[in-house]
Design a protein around this motif. Sequence first.
Motif, PDB file in Angstrom:
ATOM      1  N   ARG A 187      47.754  36.276  47.873  1.00 37.68           N
ATOM      2  CA  ARG A 187      49.051  36.588  47.280  1.00 37.68           C
ATOM      3  C   ARG A 187      49.742  37.595  48.182  1.00 37.68           C
ATOM      4  NH1 ARG A 187      50.694  40.297  42.055  1.00 37.68           N
ATOM      5  NH2 ARG A 187      52.943  39.882  42.143  1.00 37.68           N
ATOM      6  N   PRO A 230      49.667  39.222  33.420  1.00 35.75           N
ATOM      7  CA  PRO A 230      50.312  38.184  32.609  1.00 35.75           C
ATOM      8  C   PRO A 230      49.553  37.953  31.306  1.00 35.75           C
ATOM      9  CG  PRO A 230      49.145  37.203  34.459  1.00 35.75           C
ATOM     10  CD  PRO A 230      49.110  38.680  34.685  1.00 35.75           C
ATOM     11  N   VAL A 270      46.843  37.023  41.075  1.00 35.20           N
ATOM     12  CA  VAL A 270      47.783  38.076  40.700  1.00 35.20           C
ATOM     13  C   VAL A 270      47.329  39.430  41.229  1.00 35.20           C
ATOM     14  CG1 VAL A 270      48.829  39.338  38.776  1.00 35.20           C
ATOM     15  CG2 VAL A 270      48.565  36.858  38.646  1.00 35.20           C
ATOM     16  N   ASP A 307      44.270  35.939  37.432  1.00 33.57           N
ATOM     17  CA  ASP A 307      45.160  34.847  37.830  1.00 33.57           C
ATOM     18  C   ASP A 307      46.266  34.692  36.790  1.00 33.57           C
ATOM     19  OD1 ASP A 307      43.301  34.452  39.790  1.00 33.57           O
ATOM     20  OD2 ASP A 307      42.420  32.666  38.888  1.00 33.57           O
ATOM     21  N   ASP A 308      47.367  34.050  37.190  1.00 40.58           N
ATOM     22  CA  ASP A 308      48.380  33.693  36.209  1.00 40.58           C
ATOM     23  C   ASP A 308      48.020  32.356  35.568  1.00 40.58           C
ATOM     24  OD1 ASP A 308      49.125  31.683  37.993  1.00 40.58           O
ATOM     25  OD2 ASP A 308      50.882  32.763  38.729  1.00 40.58           O
ATOM     26  N   ASP A 326      49.420  35.291  29.551  1.00 37.84           N
ATOM     27  CA  ASP A 326      48.793  33.974  29.492  1.00 37.84           C
ATOM     28  C   ASP A 326      47.900  33.718  30.704  1.00 37.84           C
ATOM     29  OD1 ASP A 326      50.826  33.929  31.320  1.00 37.84           O
ATOM     30  OD2 ASP A 326      51.693  32.034  30.668  1.00 37.84           O
ATOM     31  N   GLY A 327      47.497  34.789  31.392  1.00 43.14           N
ATOM     32  CA  GLY A 327      46.672  34.630  32.578  1.00 43.14           C
ATOM     33  C   GLY A 327      45.192  34.503  32.248  1.00 43.14           C
ATOM     34  N   ASP A 369      49.072  29.495  36.073  1.00 46.83           N
ATOM     35  CA  ASP A 369      49.010  28.391  37.027  1.00 46.83           C
ATOM     36  C   ASP A 369      47.830  28.502  37.988  1.00 46.83           C
ATOM     37  OD1 ASP A 369      51.361  27.275  35.984  1.00 46.83           O
ATOM     38  OD2 ASP A 369      52.592  28.611  37.211  1.00 46.83           O
TER      39      ASP A 369
END
Length: 292
Positions: A69, A234, A205, A198-199, A236-237, A201
């Motif tokens: 990232r 996030p 992150v 992670d996010d 929803d991560g 998707d």
Amino acid sequence: LDADGGKLASGDGITLVSAIEPGGVAPFMVDFLQNPGEFADYDLVARAEKFDEFWRDSFYSAFRVTRERDKGVADGYYELVLEAENVGTEAAVMIEAVVTANDDEGKIVGVGSAMAKQRRVLPGDLAAFDVSFAVDGDVESHATLFDAYAEEIDELPDLEIGNLVWLVDDWDDAYCVGEIINHSSKPVNGVSIAVTVDDADGELVTVDEGYAGLSIIPARGVSPFKVTFWDEIPEDGNYVATVTGDIAEYALEDWYTALEIVGHTLDDGDDGQVVVSGRVENVGDATAESIK
């Protein structure tokens, strides 16, 4: 050097990797503690020692970047979060990612490094890094090297992460707490926890690390831990938490447990802070220090 070739200042630095094989290239940094001011030119001289053959078998760089990232440049600092897989056959420790940043013309604008959040990475496992360093301009591309040492392991502890929960502090920074459970028949020390986020998707992150509250976790014992993040997490991560530690064969020689809590009070204030205060008595026959 000034315009006449006179010396104005001198400084020295080191390469950001521990060894360079024949034909290899490594970044370096020389940091002047005092600004030399205006100068006309400068000279560079490189010197080194031959790599001690005793350490050659320990030198280890078998890592491959799996995810990145690129957080770009902010306030003169470039930040890169990355994961790398141990693609070799040895357990690795003291794992460092070394990053060289370049502008759109290929000119080096900065170099930096960071240690892995994991203390030990076995073959096939992942190491995570958060590398941040000062740069002179925008970053268009970067290159990453890895520097580590191979470790011979006689015995690994059987550790488990349990009861992990996520919370938010008064400054809206996310953190997680939980327990490290030592299933081993021996005490364990040097316990650290790494968390990769992670996010939704599956994009990387952030990564960070924390340590067990107890410096030594007894056999079949449990210790709390906490990992704090400075990046926004996030809702929803997803996350992956890993734990490493060492068998503490002789760690209990100075371990002192002849202590008793003789009174305590819990204060659950309206401001959301929880404070437990009390008294502890030494019921043994030795003076105790570093009492936790």
